[in-house]
Design an enzyme around this catalytic site. Structure first.
Site, PDB file in Angstrom:
ATOM      1  N   PRO A 123       0.713  -1.259  -0.143  1.00 14.57           N
ATOM      2  CA  PRO A 123       0.100  -0.020  -0.196  1.00 14.57           C
ATOM      3  C   PRO A 123       0.894   1.356   0.004  1.00 14.57           C
ATOM      4  O   PRO A 123       1.853   1.283   0.886  1.00 14.57           O
ATOM      5  CB  PRO A 123      -0.847  -0.012   1.296  1.00 14.57           C
ATOM      6  CG  PRO A 123      -0.189  -0.948   1.956  1.00 14.57           C
ATOM      7  CD  PRO A 123       0.387  -2.126   1.262  1.00 14.57           C
ATOM      8  N   ASN A 124       0.460   2.384  -0.700  1.00 17.54           N
ATOM      9  CA  ASN A 124       0.718   3.688  -0.902  1.00 17.54           C
ATOM     10  C   ASN A 124       2.194   3.636  -1.455  1.00 17.54           C
ATOM     11  O   ASN A 124       2.600   4.892  -1.861  1.00 17.54           O
ATOM     12  CB  ASN A 124       0.859   4.179   0.612  1.00 17.54           C
ATOM     13  CG  ASN A 124      -0.428   4.370   1.042  1.00 17.54           C
ATOM     14  OD1 ASN A 124      -1.259   4.802   0.564  1.00 17.54           O
ATOM     15  ND2 ASN A 124      -0.369   3.810   2.296  1.00 17.54           N
ATOM     16  N   ARG A 155       4.695  10.998  -2.368  1.00 17.94           N
ATOM     17  CA  ARG A 155       4.352  10.768  -0.981  1.00 17.94           C
ATOM     18  C   ARG A 155       5.607  11.029  -0.231  1.00 17.94           C
ATOM     19  O   ARG A 155       6.559  10.696  -0.245  1.00 17.94           O
ATOM     20  CB  ARG A 155       3.954   9.300  -0.756  1.00 17.94           C
ATOM     21  CG  ARG A 155       3.791   8.870   0.519  1.00 17.94           C
ATOM     22  CD  ARG A 155       3.623   7.276   0.560  1.00 17.94           C
ATOM     23  NE  ARG A 155       3.417   6.989   1.877  1.00 17.94           N
ATOM     24  CZ  ARG A 155       3.655   5.848   2.533  1.00 17.94           C
ATOM     25  NH1 ARG A 155       4.326   4.910   1.789  1.00 17.94           N
ATOM     26  NH2 ARG A 155       3.367   5.717   3.764  1.00 17.94           N
ATOM     27  N   TYR A 181      10.872   9.109   1.505  1.00 10.44           N
ATOM     28  CA  TYR A 181      10.806   8.298   0.363  1.00 10.44           C
ATOM     29  C   TYR A 181      11.602   8.476  -0.893  1.00 10.44           C
ATOM     30  O   TYR A 181      11.680   7.919  -1.700  1.00 10.44           O
ATOM     31  CB  TYR A 181       9.579   7.799   0.226  1.00 10.44           C
ATOM     32  CG  TYR A 181       8.702   6.833   1.228  1.00 10.44           C
ATOM     33  CD1 TYR A 181       8.740   5.829   1.736  1.00 10.44           C
ATOM     34  CD2 TYR A 181       7.867   7.945   2.205  1.00 10.44           C
ATOM     35  CE1 TYR A 181       8.392   5.089   2.800  1.00 10.44           C
ATOM     36  CE2 TYR A 181       7.035   7.142   3.187  1.00 10.44           C
ATOM     37  CZ  TYR A 181       7.446   6.036   3.463  1.00 10.44           C
ATOM     38  OH  TYR A 181       6.707   5.459   4.619  1.00 10.44           O
ATOM     39  N   ASN A 210       8.132  -5.235  -0.505  1.00  9.89           N
ATOM     40  CA  ASN A 210       7.958  -4.318   0.309  1.00  9.89           C
ATOM     41  C   ASN A 210       6.228  -4.330   0.578  1.00  9.89           C
ATOM     42  O   ASN A 210       5.830  -3.575  -0.203  1.00  9.89           O
ATOM     43  CB  ASN A 210       8.374  -2.892  -0.111  1.00  9.89           C
ATOM     44  CG  ASN A 210       8.189  -1.573   0.650  1.00  9.89           C
ATOM     45  OD1 ASN A 210       7.456  -1.767   1.643  1.00  9.89           O
ATOM     46  ND2 ASN A 210       9.053  -0.577   0.345  1.00  9.89           N
ATOM     47  N   ALA A 218       2.726  -0.853   4.930  1.00 13.60           N
ATOM     48  CA  ALA A 218       2.200  -0.779   6.424  1.00 13.60           C
ATOM     49  C   ALA A 218       1.709  -2.088   6.783  1.00 13.60           C
ATOM     50  O   ALA A 218       1.605  -2.628   8.078  1.00 13.60           O
ATOM     51  CB  ALA A 218       1.013  -0.039   6.354  1.00 13.60           C
ATOM     52  N   GLU A 230      12.319  -9.175   2.547  1.00 16.93           N
ATOM     53  CA  GLU A 230      11.652  -8.071   3.017  1.00 16.93           C
ATOM     54  C   GLU A 230      12.367  -6.727   2.900  1.00 16.93           C
ATOM     55  O   GLU A 230      13.725  -6.581   3.006  1.00 16.93           O
ATOM     56  CB  GLU A 230      11.373  -8.148   4.439  1.00 16.93           C
ATOM     57  CG  GLU A 230      10.726  -7.098   5.149  1.00 16.93           C
ATOM     58  CD  GLU A 230      10.527  -7.302   6.670  1.00 16.93           C
ATOM     59  OE1 GLU A 230      10.021  -6.196   7.236  1.00 16.93           O
ATOM     60  OE2 GLU A 230      10.546  -8.297   7.366  1.00 16.93           O
ATOM     61  N   HIS A 269      12.437  -2.207   2.982  1.00 20.37           N
ATOM     62  CA  HIS A 269      11.863  -1.010   3.271  1.00 20.37           C
ATOM     63  C   HIS A 269      12.943   0.010   2.691  1.00 20.37           C
ATOM     64  O   HIS A 269      13.878   0.007   2.905  1.00 20.37           O
ATOM     65  CB  HIS A 269      11.681  -0.968   4.790  1.00 20.37           C
ATOM     66  CG  HIS A 269      10.646  -2.024   5.391  1.00 20.37           C
ATOM     67  ND1 HIS A 269       9.311  -1.878   5.304  1.00 20.37           N
ATOM     68  CD2 HIS A 269      11.031  -3.109   6.057  1.00 20.37           C
ATOM     69  CE1 HIS A 269       8.932  -2.942   5.860  1.00 20.37           C
ATOM     70  NE2 HIS A 269       9.921  -3.755   6.222  1.00 20.37           N
ATOM     71  N   ARG A 285      12.009   5.276  12.895  1.00 21.30           N
ATOM     72  CA  ARG A 285      10.697   5.967  12.748  1.00 21.30           C
ATOM     73  C   ARG A 285       9.717   5.628  13.941  1.00 21.30           C
ATOM     74  O   ARG A 285      10.105   5.310  15.001  1.00 21.30           O
ATOM     75  CB  ARG A 285      10.353   5.729  11.460  1.00 21.30           C
ATOM     76  CG  ARG A 285      11.053   6.277  10.307  1.00 21.30           C
ATOM     77  CD  ARG A 285      10.494   5.660   8.745  1.00 21.30           C
ATOM     78  NE  ARG A 285       9.242   6.492   8.751  1.00 21.30           N
ATOM     79  CZ  ARG A 285       8.316   6.130   7.858  1.00 21.30           C
ATOM     80  NH1 ARG A 285       8.497   5.032   7.031  1.00 21.30           N
ATOM     81  NH2 ARG A 285       7.215   6.848   7.669  1.00 21.30           N
TER      82      ARG A 285
END
Length: 141
Positions: free
Chosen positions: A9-10, A17, A22, A71, A74, A95, A97, A104
């Site tokens: 998502p996103n 964004r 990012y 990735n 969330a 995985e 990111h 964060r």
């Protein structure tokens, strides 16, 4: 060699964004660069904001691909279903990111998928994807 990149998502909003987190590059431009850098590797790509679509796609490619770069966005922190899917498929999953999730918000410090992934790469911007790809390529040598 066939590697599938799957974004959650996103991540379709990369480039616009939160560019301070990012970056300013859209993923399609980065993907073109990555494909040119690795011409002997077939790099597939899928993105969805819907958890079930991510699972369906992972099940579709997860028995034939040589590896998956995931990735989950969330969903990394919330999805038992993704965890179970990764356990069920045979392709190794890395995985990824873009940001360093450990610097964060506290809720981003816990991943429900890390334990079933081959490894985790975070904090290197979009280059995290290349590093994951390199790890999967090295494993196949």
């Amino acid at each position: 060699m066939r590697i599938e990149i799957i974004n959650g998502p996103n991540l379709n909003l990369l480039g616009t964004r939160e560019p301070e987190v990012y970056g300013q590059q859209c993923f399609d431009d980065y993907l073109d660069k990555l494909r040119k850098q690795y011409p002997d590797v077939t790099i597939g790509y899928f993105q969805s904001n819907v958890e079930g679509e991510l699972i369906n796609h992972m099940q579709q490619v997860g028995f034939d691909a040589d590896g998956i770069v995931l990735n989950a966005g969330a969903y990394t922190h919330t999805s038992v279903a993704l965890h179970d899917c990764i356990r069920a498929i045979t392709a190794p999953v890395v995985e990824v990111h873009i940001s360093n999730v450990h610097t964060r918000e506290h809720f981003r410090h816990r991943s429900l998928i890390s334990a079933v992934c081959r490894g985790v790469i975070c904090g290197f911007g979009l280059d995290s994807y290349r590093l994951a790809l390199e790890a999967l390529l090295a494993e196949k040598k």
